[in-house]
Motif scaffolding. Structure first.
Motif, PDB file in Angstrom:
ATOM      1  N   LEU B 367       0.830  -1.235   0.021  1.00 15.51           N
ATOM      2  CA  LEU B 367       0.109  -0.078   0.079  1.00 15.51           C
ATOM      3  C   LEU B 367       0.941   1.298   0.063  1.00 15.51           C
ATOM      4  N   LEU B 368       1.764   1.324   0.747  1.00  9.49           N
ATOM      5  CA  LEU B 368       2.858   2.352   0.895  1.00  9.49           C
ATOM      6  C   LEU B 368       3.537   2.595  -0.477  1.00  9.49           C
ATOM      7  N   LEU B 369       3.951   1.531  -0.962  1.00  2.21           N
ATOM      8  CA  LEU B 369       4.631   1.690  -2.286  1.00  2.21           C
ATOM      9  C   LEU B 369       3.650   2.311  -3.477  1.00  2.21           C
ATOM     10  N   ALA B 370       2.500   1.818  -3.219  1.00  2.72           N
ATOM     11  CA  ALA B 370       1.428   2.233  -4.112  1.00  2.72           C
ATOM     12  C   ALA B 370       1.560   3.348  -4.181  1.00  2.72           C
ATOM     13  N   ARG B 371       1.271   4.142  -2.805  1.00  2.00           N
ATOM     14  CA  ARG B 371       1.023   5.641  -2.737  1.00  2.00           C
ATOM     15  C   ARG B 371       2.080   6.374  -2.917  1.00  2.00           C
ATOM     16  N   SER B 372       3.432   5.949  -3.124  1.00  2.00           N
ATOM     17  CA  SER B 372       4.559   6.630  -3.297  1.00  2.00           C
ATOM     18  C   SER B 372       4.519   7.643  -4.555  1.00  2.00           C
ATOM     19  N   ALA B 373       3.772   7.059  -5.513  1.00  2.00           N
ATOM     20  CA  ALA B 373       3.686   7.807  -6.614  1.00  2.00           C
ATOM     21  C   ALA B 373       2.941   9.112  -6.290  1.00  2.00           C
ATOM     22  N   SER B 374       1.835   9.148  -5.501  1.00  2.00           N
ATOM     23  CA  SER B 374       1.079  10.181  -5.276  1.00  2.00           C
ATOM     24  C   SER B 374       2.148  11.311  -4.226  1.00  2.00           C
ATOM     25  N   ARG B 375       3.192  10.806  -3.590  1.00  2.00           N
ATOM     26  CA  ARG B 375       4.097  11.701  -2.912  1.00  2.00           C
ATOM     27  C   ARG B 375       5.106  12.203  -3.626  1.00  2.00           C
ATOM     28  N   SER B 376       5.320  11.619  -5.159  1.00  2.00           N
ATOM     29  CA  SER B 376       6.532  12.058  -5.481  1.00  2.00           C
ATOM     30  C   SER B 376       6.956  13.320  -5.706  1.00  2.00           C
ATOM     31  N   ARG B 377       5.646  14.356  -6.114  1.00  2.00           N
ATOM     32  CA  ARG B 377       5.908  15.823  -6.093  1.00  2.00           C
ATOM     33  C   ARG B 377       6.185  16.383  -4.961  1.00  2.00           C
ATOM     34  N   GLU B 378       5.639  15.941  -3.750  1.00  2.00           N
ATOM     35  CA  GLU B 378       6.017  16.620  -2.523  1.00  2.00           C
ATOM     36  C   GLU B 378       7.408  16.196  -2.216  1.00  2.00           C
ATOM     37  N   ILE B 379       8.145  15.202  -2.460  1.00  2.00           N
ATOM     38  CA  ILE B 379       9.299  14.691  -2.071  1.00  2.00           C
ATOM     39  C   ILE B 379      10.266  15.523  -3.128  1.00  2.00           C
ATOM     40  N   SER B 380      10.054  15.557  -4.401  1.00  2.00           N
ATOM     41  CA  SER B 380      10.762  16.144  -5.278  1.00  2.00           C
ATOM     42  C   SER B 380      11.219  17.744  -4.570  1.00  2.00           C
ATOM     43  N   ILE B 381       9.858  18.466  -4.205  1.00  2.00           N
ATOM     44  CA  ILE B 381       9.984  19.723  -3.731  1.00  2.00           C
ATOM     45  C   ILE B 381      11.114  19.627  -2.451  1.00  2.00           C
ATOM     46  N   ARG B 382      10.795  18.854  -1.792  1.00  2.00           N
ATOM     47  CA  ARG B 382      11.490  18.701  -0.499  1.00  2.00           C
ATOM     48  C   ARG B 382      13.150  18.470  -0.760  1.00  2.00           C
ATOM     49  N   VAL B 383      13.525  17.744  -1.955  1.00  2.00           N
ATOM     50  CA  VAL B 383      14.823  17.573  -2.405  1.00  2.00           C
ATOM     51  C   VAL B 383      15.503  18.883  -3.019  1.00  2.00           C
ATOM     52  N   SER B 384      14.498  19.460  -3.827  1.00  2.00           N
ATOM     53  CA  SER B 384      15.054  20.691  -4.278  1.00  2.00           C
ATOM     54  C   SER B 384      15.093  21.855  -3.328  1.00  2.00           C
ATOM     55  N   LEU B 385      14.692  21.579  -2.072  1.00  2.00           N
ATOM     56  CA  LEU B 385      14.817  22.694  -0.998  1.00  2.00           C
ATOM     57  C   LEU B 385      16.174  22.233  -0.185  1.00  2.00           C
ATOM     58  N   GLY B 386      16.648  21.130  -0.445  1.00  2.00           N
ATOM     59  CA  GLY B 386      17.807  20.715   0.097  1.00  2.00           C
ATOM     60  C   GLY B 386      17.889  19.529   1.158  1.00  2.00           C
ATOM     61  N   ALA B 387      16.675  19.060   1.173  1.00  2.00           N
ATOM     62  CA  ALA B 387      16.517  17.584   2.033  1.00  2.00           C
ATOM     63  C   ALA B 387      17.596  16.766   1.579  1.00  2.00           C
ATOM     64  N   THR B 388      18.143  15.973   2.694  1.00  2.00           N
ATOM     65  CA  THR B 388      19.045  14.794   2.030  1.00  2.00           C
ATOM     66  C   THR B 388      18.305  13.696   2.126  1.00  2.00           C
ATOM     67  N   ARG B 389      18.615  12.567   1.440  1.00  2.00           N
ATOM     68  CA  ARG B 389      18.107  11.447   1.266  1.00  2.00           C
ATOM     69  C   ARG B 389      17.558  10.881   2.674  1.00  2.00           C
ATOM     70  N   TRP B 390      18.377  10.940   3.399  1.00  2.00           N
ATOM     71  CA  TRP B 390      18.229  10.582   5.036  1.00  2.00           C
ATOM     72  C   TRP B 390      17.137  11.198   5.616  1.00  2.00           C
ATOM     73  N   ARG B 391      17.040  12.336   5.380  1.00  2.00           N
ATOM     74  CA  ARG B 391      15.908  13.176   5.989  1.00  2.00           C
ATOM     75  C   ARG B 391      14.627  12.626   5.463  1.00  2.00           C
ATOM     76  N   ILE B 392      14.430  12.498   4.302  1.00  2.00           N
ATOM     77  CA  ILE B 392      13.210  11.905   3.470  1.00  2.00           C
ATOM     78  C   ILE B 392      12.823  10.381   4.107  1.00  2.00           C
ATOM     79  N   VAL B 393      14.248   9.502   4.066  1.00  2.00           N
ATOM     80  CA  VAL B 393      13.695   8.536   4.611  1.00  2.00           C
ATOM     81  C   VAL B 393      13.240   8.535   6.061  1.00  2.00           C
ATOM     82  N   ARG B 394      13.901   9.440   6.767  1.00  2.00           N
ATOM     83  CA  ARG B 394      13.415   9.365   8.354  1.00  2.00           C
ATOM     84  C   ARG B 394      12.020   9.725   8.243  1.00  2.00           C
TER      85      ARG B 394
END
Lengths: 114, 880
Positions: B367-394
């Motif tokens: 379910l989480l994997l299936a939902r990951s597509a809908s969160r990709s935009r949010e996470i892209s924004i986070r990454v562009s604001l400087g979030a490290t991978r660890w921060r996102i995983v956390r």
């Protein structure tokens, strides 16, 4: 922002305390101008770096702060030296004195040899 | 010191973030105002003044950030931020959150309930004084076969040991408690050596414990009774001590009353010194039937205790080579009543439960994997604001942990219900007095571990996957489609297959257990069990020592019962239907030609004349027993249909001779077959086996069961029967009065509980699998919207679109089914011995289960596939 080394941070802190001792309670802007006057633009690259240093001193209990009114009737936050702060100045002055004395001897000797 | 003060201040500031933020903003504003005023006075324009001031400051936002980081604890603050965000995400998606929480909660509830049970039985400390110092002591012979201790061995070991502060021996026995006033009652009792209670840290609350003088042959007989006997039978008689009551028809003085709730070692209510056990004085050194335990002396390790006993044992082996050669001691945890088979059963339970938990985790991961597509935009924004991978995983992991915690709380509540159910189920079985189903610290630690474990299990992979995919996506212009879909697909495919496999195995286990349950319950009930009452009597050895005495008593009882008008029929038997009878080796003919180990095994039941009639059955061929049968020269037997099928397939067994052997030492017993009866199952587990019935007269047991058919109410009937028996022998109680239905359901307890559990687990797994497959298919449809749009625009028919979507699911499900069938087959092979016999391992059942699962999967994928066909190609092509 440039990351200052601990040594510079320590010196900045001491300068702040000394300034407060000499001039009495000051607000942040006033302190910044005074330190700039004395040390030039070396120590205080920009005024913003003063505030974290002030914060640390306050957290350690060497200064205390209070809102008040400035010369031209503007609201400002004034910082004051505490008793612990005075003691810290004495301590630091001694330390610095020792350090510079040793260093001076070292450099003088070296100078002689070379 | 100063830094500690600073640290504390910062900690407090964590809770006063808003205030700190406001104050510093104000301070900065005032700073800028002062500087700008100065600049203006120096002659600059207002704009220039402001610009210069900001420049000198070094930027307002950067200054604020520096100050903020120095104010509190950035790590904690960001964690709090993550948690708040996670909670908001959960509340914003109630459907998803609810489903995920429920899925995990069910798994956690099942695991917790199972672990509570396991903890209670196998792990928790017994209520003894410092139980870790107590050891169970047994023997091991030269062939590594385990056994108990003999009386003589025990006395020698007890006398010579120096590593133990004491050893004690006990043996359980039924003790009929009688006196002049009331009818005798049967209790479970224990013969316990003197000092036994002291070793476990107990003493009577009234009176005194056994002393060495009590535990000697010829000493005046004494007895200690339990609190409940004192309260219930003797109404808390204050003059209880010193009273003489009869234990197994022998008078004994009451010297003590134990505390409430103590029924050491399992369910005993009466205790007598070991020396009073009938026949114990005459037991040879190799009659090893006493359970022994001991308390290690302070500072002595288990190994030293063992070494000490080994020394004593080898000395005895030299002194008495005949009986004691090669006998060595063995020590282990002292846990009365818990043996090998229970460990296996609980092992199986924990495994089954972890399956359910695992399936739940797989589902939520999907379910989480299936939902990951809908969160990709949010996470892209986070990454562009400087979030490290660890921060996102956390961040994603924290969301998983929050889900797991909610599931844990819900699961705890559900498991309380489950535990109560299990408790009720086991009460009829007679729990040991030291078992009680509270959740102690260990259970809560288990719960916490499971919560975190499942969070990591179902959250880590999706978190890693989602964070990785979108970091690279943010640099491209990824978004929803793109090659990230392929990677996600691989994960979800594997998970789907795994889920199908696990579900199939669980279903197979459930089907097998249920099938065997069905057979046990219904298919074998050829006995008409309505109005059938059963009870047992046990003739004490003291009064009925010879077979003739016993036979005479039973004869009198039988006659009395048959003459009573209220009973439609009555009979005696050594083993009730659906309970174990004796086992014998069978040989055709009048002698035994092979050793016992090589003979086929049949059951042996001794019955009275009216046996089949009472059960509502009829002898199919030949005749029933008459009075003369069983006497010397007229040894007769009736065999059941199974015997005929196995040993007399062609001929008529009537008139043939067969020989039965107990073991290689006793004399074989030859009988002539006079009748063939229908097959009635005697054992509780597998299919009905071959049984030979002989008249009980031939070898009357000390314990016999009565079966009566009566239309009287059970309570009335049992008092009447008690009176009949009492009329013959005042000290003889009847016990275990149960209807035949109760007997059967008691016997089926294990299958019933396990069957229910398996069925519940399998049902849950099926639902989860369906839900998981639905989610995955829906996600895949979303991923392929553009593709479907193109195909439809190019003229694909509805059926073709359906197949497009279903094809992938079909492949996964098929692979899963094949692997699952293989897994199920082997698991059933393992279960065979334990529960179900041959049921369930047949191909028909397996095919049926596979078909069911396939059907459920197809149904689950239909809805998303249908939605795919409804896609408007124009909208789909524009979809991004």
């Amino acid at each position: 922002m440039v990351d200052k080394s601990d040594v510079w941070q320590g010196t900045l802190a001491l300068m702040i305390l000394k300034t407060l001792e000499t001039l009495g309670p000051l607000h942040g802007y006033g302190m910044a101008r005074r330190i700039e006057q004395i040390s030039g633009h070396e120590l205080l690259v920009n005024y913003g770096t003063l505030y974290p240093a002030l914060l640390k001193l306050e957290q350690e209990g060497y200064v205390s702060s209070e809102w008040g009114v400035s010369e031209n009737n503007r609201k400002a936050k004034f910082y004051k030296l505490t008793r612990a702060g005075r003691r810290q100045i004495e301590r630091e002055e001694r330390e610095w004195g020792k350090t510079t004395a040793i260093l001076a001897r070292f450099l003088a000797k070296g100078g002689e040899q070379s | 010191m100063r830094s500690l003060r600073a640290w504390l201040v910062r900690l407090i500031n964590v809770f006063r973030q808003a205030r700190g933020e406001r104050e510093f903003s104000a301070e900065l504003e005032s700073h800028l105002a002062l500087h700008i005023a100065d600049n203006k006075r120096a002659g600059m324009t207002p704009d220039e003044a402001r610009r210069r001031a900001l420049l000198a400051l070094g930027g307002a936002e950067q200054t604020k950030e520096l100050h903020r980081d120095a104010r509190g604890f950035p790590t904690i603050e960001s964690l709090v931020q993550d948690v708040r965000f996670g909670v908001r995400m959960m509340l914003n998606n109630p459907g998803f959150t609810g489903m995920a929480v429920l899925t995990i909660a069910v798994g956690i509830a099942a695991s917790n309930a199972a672990f509570t049970l396991t903890n209670m039985v196998l792990l928790r400390d017994l209520p003894f004084d410092r139980p870790e110092r107590l050891l169970d002591v047994g023997t091991v012979d030269a062939e590594n076969r385990g056994d108990d201790l003999s009386y003589l061995d025990f006395l020698d070991w007890q006398r010579s040991t120096r590593a133990f502060t004491g050893l004690a021996a006990y043996a359980d026995a039924t003790m009929n408690v009688g006196d002049e006033q009331w009818a005798p009652e049967r209790y479970l009792g224990t013969y316990l050596s003197a000092g036994g209670f002291r070793l476990i840290g107990e003493r009577p609350i009234l009176g005194r414990d056994f002393i060495t003088e009590d535990d000697r042959t010829g000493a005046p007989p004494v007895v200690i009774i339990s609190h409940s006997i004192w309260r219930n039978r003797y109404r808390g008689d204050p003059a209880m001590l010193g009273r003489t009551i009869r234990i197994n028809a022998q008078p004994a003085t009451v010297i003590g009353v134990m505390r409430e709730g103590l029924e050491f070692p399992l369910n005993s209510m009466v205790w007598q010194p070991l020396a009073l056990m009938p026949g114990i004085g005459n037991q040879p050194r190799d009659a090893r039937s006493l359970q022994v335990f001991g308390r290690l002396a302070d500072g002595v390790a288990k190994e030293q205790g063992l070494a000490d006993l080994s020394g004593i044992a080898s000395q005895l082996a030299q002194q008495y080579p005949q009986t004691s050669a090669g006998i060595r001691p063995s020590v282990g945890e002292f846990r009365p009543g818990i043996g090998g088979p229970l460990y296996v059963i609980f092992g199986a339970l924990m495994v089954a439960v972890s399956f359910v938990l695992l399936i739940g985790c797989v589902n939520v991961a999907n379910l989480l994997l299936a939902r990951s597509a809908s969160r990709s935009r949010e996470i892209s924004i986070r990454v562009s604001l400087g979030a490290t991978r660890w921060r996102i995983v956390r961040q994603l992991l924290i969301e998983s942990v929050l889900l797991a915690i909610c599931a844990g709380v819900l699961g705890l509540g559900l498991s309380a219900l489950g535990v109560r159910w299990l408790f009720a189920q086991t009460s009829e079985l007679g729990r040991s007095y030291w078992m009680n189903m509270t959740m102690d610290g260990r259970v809560f630690a288990f719960l916490a571990t499971i919560c975190l474990g499942t969070a990591v299990l179902f959250g880590l992979a999706p978190a890693l996957h989602t964070s990785k995919a979108t970091v690279t996506d943010a640099l491209r212009d990824g978004g929803r489609s793109g090659s990230s879909g392929l990677r996600t697909r691989r994960w979800t495919s594997t998970l789907v297959i795994a889920e199908v496999v696990l579900t199939l195995v669980l279903l197979a286990g459930a089907a097998a257990t249920l099938r065997s349950l069905y057979h046990l319950h219904l298919a074998d009930r050829i006995v008409n069990t309505s109005n059938l009452l059963t009870m047992r009597v046990r003739l004490p050895d003291a009064k009925y020592s010879t077979p003739e005495q016993r036979a005479a008593f039973y004869q009198r009882l039988d006659d009395r019962l048959r003459r009573t008008g209220a009973l439609q029929s009555a009979t005696l038997t050594t083993a009730l239907p659906f309970t174990e009878g004796g086992a014998r080796g069978l040989s055709i003919g009048s002698t035994a030609r092979e050793p016992r180990e090589r003979q086929p095994v049949v059951g042996l039941v001794g019955i009275g004349p009216g046996y089949f009639e009472t059960l509502g059955l009829q002898v199919m061929r030949g005749r029933a027993f008459v009075d003369l049968d069983g006497t010397t020269g007229r040894e007769a037997a009736i065999v059941n249909q199974r015997v005929v099928e196995r040993f007399f397939p062609q001929d008529d067994p009537i008139g043939k001779q067969i020989t039965l052997m107990l073991d290689n030492r006793s004399a074989p017993y030859s009988v002539t077959v006079v009748g063939v009866s229908p097959t009635v199952r005697q054992s509780q587990m597998s299919e009905p086996g071959p049984v030979v019935y002989v008249p009980y007269k031939a070898s009357p047991n000390a314990a016999m069961s009565l079966i009566v058919r009566t239309s009287l109410d059970a309570g009335v009937a049992s008092s009447m029967l008690r009176e009949e028996v009492r009329a013959l022998d005042a000290d003889l109680p009847v016990f275990e009065i149960r209807t035949m239905d109760q007997v059967i359901s008691y016997m089926l307890w294990l299958s019933r509980v396990f069957g229910t559990m398996f069925a519940v687990f399998a049902g849950i797994a099926l639902v989860l699998a369906a839900v998981g497959l639905y989610a995955v298919t829906a996600y895949s449809v979303t991923q392929r919207t553009k593709e479907i749009g193109i195909r439809t625009a190019l003229g694909a028919q509805r059926a073709q679109v359906y197949w497009l979507i279903l094809r992938r699911a079909a492949v996964h499900v098929t692979i899963g089914l094949i692997l699952g069938l293989a897994g199920a087959y082997s698991v059933l092979g393992l279960l065979r011995g334990m529960l179900v016999g041959r049921y369930g391992q047949d191909l028909v059942t397996l095919a049926a289960i596979a078909g069911l699962l396939l059907f459920v999967c197809v149904v689950a994928t239909l809805e998303p596939a249908r939605r795919a066909t409804r896609l408007n190609p124009v909208a789909a092509l524009r979809y991004d």
